[in-house]
Design an enzyme around this catalytic site. Structure first.
Site, mmCIF file in Angstrom:
data_model
loop_
_atom_site.group_PDB
_atom_site.id
_atom_site.type_symbol
_atom_site.label_atom_id
_atom_site.label_comp_id
_atom_site.label_asym_id
_atom_site.label_seq_id
_atom_site.Cartn_x
_atom_site.Cartn_y
_atom_site.Cartn_z
ATOM 1 C CD GLU A 61 -54.859 21.591 74.230
ATOM 2 O OE1 GLU A 61 -54.942 20.472 74.759
ATOM 3 O OE2 GLU A 61 -55.632 21.991 73.348
ATOM 4 C CB SER A 62 -48.490 25.326 75.038
ATOM 5 O OG SER A 62 -48.363 24.488 73.919
#
Length: 138
Positions: A61-62
């Site tokens: 997700e980062s």
């Protein structure tokens, strides 16, 4: 745009307040076409000694969010809408590398494919992240 802004398109936050810092995620390359980051296995294991699936998801997700942000209109924040991860193999030590590549960048949504590999180059996780670009500027 400074080198730091190119590696991190998000607003500045106090040191140590972001999950990326707690997980040891380091961005090593960032452009609208590709974002690459590494994360240590040490400190990110589940009880059986393997890389935690949630740590993989956080890494995915980062880097995926950064790729979406680099493709969004200036000043418009992006947030995750859906994340899907398939964990292919366990990792016990070293570090993993995530590569995020956009597969769709639109005005309101972006979909990013993320591959995570171990130090031997073996795929350990495949993820897909869809982000929404907010209409309200940051």
């Amino acid at each position: 745009m400074s080198e730091q802004q190119q590696l991190n398109p998000f607003p500045a936050q106090p040191a140590g307040q972001l999950l990326d810092a707690k997980l040891g995620i380091e961005v090593v390359e960032a452009s609208p076409e590709r974002v690459v980051a590494t994360m240590p296995v040490d400190g990110n294991r589940q009880p059986y000694g393997l890389m935690h699936g949630g740590a993989n998801a956080s890494l995915a997700e980062s880097v995926g969010s950064q790729a979406a942000a680099l493709n969004a209109a200036p000043g418009h924040p992006v947030v995750g809408l859906e994340l899907s991860c398939t964990h292919h193999r366990g990792v016990k030590d070293g570090k993993v590398t995530a590569v995020a590549v956009p597969v769709h960048t639109g005005r309101s949504t972006s979909t990013i494919e993320i591959t995570i590999t171990d130090e031997q180059g073996r795929r350990t996780c495949t993820a897909r992240l869809t982000c929404v670009t907010l209409n309200k500027p940051a």
